[in-house]
Motif scaffolding. Structure first.
Motif: not given
Length: 143
Positions: A37-38, A56-61, A63, A77, A80
């Motif tokens: 996810g980067t 990079r992707y996270t579940d809700h952000h 970054e 940050r 999403r």
């Protein structure tokens, strides 16, 4: 002769520290590239210029981490559900020297504040899909 020895030791210590810092940057870059996810993305927040980094992707952000930093914490940050894609365009000649080769400029809005990300087109396709396919919180839209 003694002054020469002290100078040599000081230079050796400085060289060793320089090698350690460069090694730390390379190790951080390696770990960021290997993480899922980067992607490479330069950012421009008005009125500032371009900054080189990695998103990079996270579940809700989403970054953004600076490439010129050793910090594991993201510099920016973006929530999403508050991100909106406003389109993309090709980079101008002046922008091409400040961003990665072959990148496009993606216009985004986060909570009403516009900013730009420079990334490859295939990464843009993934980013727009990630933004649109957010998690379902309840019945109906997820936003």
């Amino acid at each position: 002769m003694e002054a020469l020895g002290v100078t040599f030791i000081c230079l050796a210590v400085l060289f060793g520290l320089l090698v350690l810092v460069i090694g730390a940057f390379l190790l951080r870059r390696y770990h960021l590239n290997r993480a899922l996810g980067t992607f490479d993305a330069s950012i421009r927040l008005p009125p500032q210029g371009w900054r080189v980094g990695v998103c990079r992707y996270t579940d809700h952000h989403l970054e953004w981490l600076s490439l010129l930093s050793l910090s594991p914490l993201p510099k920016f940050r973006f929530l999403r559900s508050s991100l909106e894609v406003d389109g993309w365009r090709a980079a101008t000649e002046a922008e091409r020297v400040r961003i990665q080769p072959g990148a496009i400029i993606v216009h985004l809005t986060h909570e009403g504040e516009p900013f730009d990300l420079a990334m490859r087109y295939d990464v843009y396709a993934g980013l727009s899909s990630w933004i649109e396919a957010g998690p379902v919180i309840g019945i109906g839209t997820w936003r």
